[in-house]
Design an enzyme around this catalytic site. Structure first.
Site, short mmCIF file in Angstrom:
data_model
loop_
_atom_site.label_atom_id
_atom_site.label_comp_id
_atom_site.label_asym_id
_atom_site.label_seq_id
_atom_site.Cartn_x
_atom_site.Cartn_y
_atom_site.Cartn_z
N HIS A 14 0.86 -1.62 0.04
CA HIS A 14 -0.36 0.07 -0.21
C HIS A 14 1.18 1.00 0.43
CE1 HIS A 14 -3.84 -1.92 0.24
NE2 HIS A 14 -2.89 -2.89 1.28
N HIS B 141 -6.30 -6.91 -0.19
CA HIS B 141 -6.46 -6.09 0.14
C HIS B 141 -5.88 -5.79 -1.70
CE1 HIS B 141 -7.85 -5.80 3.84
NE2 HIS B 141 -8.20 -5.62 3.45
N ASP C 25 -5.14 -12.88 3.07
CA ASP C 25 -6.09 -12.18 4.44
C ASP C 25 -7.15 -12.69 3.10
OD1 ASP C 25 -4.26 -10.36 2.14
OD2 ASP C 25 -4.59 -8.63 3.27
N ASP D 232 -3.45 -10.45 -2.11
CA ASP D 232 -3.96 -9.92 -1.10
C ASP D 232 -5.33 -8.99 -1.55
OD1 ASP D 232 -1.99 -8.66 1.90
OD2 ASP D 232 -4.40 -7.55 0.62
#
Length: 344
Positions: free
Chosen positions: A159, A197, A284, A195
């Site tokens: 991120h 996200h 995740d 991931d």
């Protein structure tokens, strides 16, 4: 497969993030890396090595100097201003405000952050550098002839943008490794983000370039963090047009839909002619993850590793998210074992 790990990750242990309007204990905690390492050793995946030290030269190829200077001094500035605890922003330079770095740490904290889930404690900068060193040490193993390597990075990185932290990320380990691979002679590198996200930082870093192909499978940004990037129509710009591939999936997606996206992402990577692969390995996507909404089972991660191996290129796995800590080791190592078994 070589695993690269540093105990210095434990220096990064901030107390709170702001989540759902409350000060909440940080989900990204030291236990995550410890459990992955324990599983690596339990399964006898291969040797575990300490990282070499690389300094900041590779980081400066991706991140702005002023941002790196901020990370290095933020916590000391925070304390010098009379604050206590961890650095957390409370004001951000939104669209109508000047995009200038303030002198005061309260302003800097918002200028160099995208959210309040990347608190900075006294040991964050040292841990972030050690995390990057893990990724670059894994890359060196691949440059020396290995087919796969695992950088057990903590804190994670995908991120983080050129000049901001967010989502538990400070230095973008995967993007820095991809750039370093290019600098070492790889004509084209692929960065595959699995991931839950979207890897907004990685996408933005390479969005106008064709030499690093980016593909991400993630929760749909209309409904899920980071919200403001990761739509399917984001295909790259300029020289990078056609080198960016997003697969935003509905919340609640299971492995059948997720696997179809992976197959397409891998096909795009194969067509690109990339000869090197960095995988942002977030687990995740697991059905019991406390802050995610996909429904993958532990055995599914074996299939993910096998599919990635079918690309037939040297692959650096860089740990990103995964917050169901009781299962993170099993799920992360299953990807690596699936990759290894398909190599035999």
């Amino acid at each position: 497969m070589l695993t690269v790990y540093s105990d210095q990750h434990r220096l990064h242990a901030p107390a709170f993030e702001i989540l759902d309007g409350e000060l909440t204990p940080v989900f990204e905690k030291p236990e995550r890396a410890d459990l992955v390492l324990a599983r690596v050793r339990e399964r006898q995946l291969g040797p575990v090595a300490l990282p070499s030290s690389y300094g900041l030269a590779a980081a400066r190829r991706v991140h702005r100097d002023d941002y790196l200077d901020y990370l290095a001094g933020a916590h000391a500035e925070w304390l010098a201003a009379g604050h206590k605890g961890d650095v957390l922003p409370y004001v951000y330079p939104v669209r109508s405000l000047r995009q200038l770095a303030p002198r005061h740490i309260d302003g800097k904290a918002g200028y160099y952050a995208m959210d309040a889930s990347a608190p900075i404690c006294a040991g964050t900068w040292q841990a972030a550098q050690a995390s990057l060193d893990c990724a670059l040490t894994g890359l060196d193993a691949l440059l020396a002839g290995a087919r796969g390597a695992f950088a057990l990075c903590r804190p994670p990185g995908h991120h983080a943008g050129t000049d901001f932290a967010g989502g538990y990320c400070y230095l973008n380990n995967a993007a820095i490794a991809a750039q370093a691979w290019r600098d070492a002679g790889a004509a084209k590198v692929a960065l595959l983000d699995v991931d839950y996200h979207h890897g907004n930082g990685s996408q933005a870093i390479f969005y106008r370039r064709a030499d690093v192909v980016f593909a991400s499978i993630h929760g749909h940004p209309a409904d899920e963090y980071p919200f403001f990037l990761g739509y399917a129509d984001e295909r790259g710009e300029g020289d990078g047009l056609g080198s960016n591939f997003n697969y935003p999936l509905p919340l609640g997606s299971g492995f059948a839909l997720w696997r179809a996206a992976l197959d397409d992402a891998c096909a795009q990577i194969a067509r690109s002619g990339a000869t090197a692969l960095v995988v942002s390995l977030g687990v995740d996507t697991f059905k019991d993850d406390p802050i995610s909404q996909f429904k993958l089972d532990s055995d599914d991660y074996l299939r993910i590793g096998e599919r990635i191996a079918a690309l037939g290129v040297p692959t650096l796995f860089v740990l990103e998210g995964g917050y169901a800590v009781a299962d993170i080791g099993v799920n992360a190592v299953n990807v690596l074992e699936g990759f290894e078994s398909a190599q035999r």
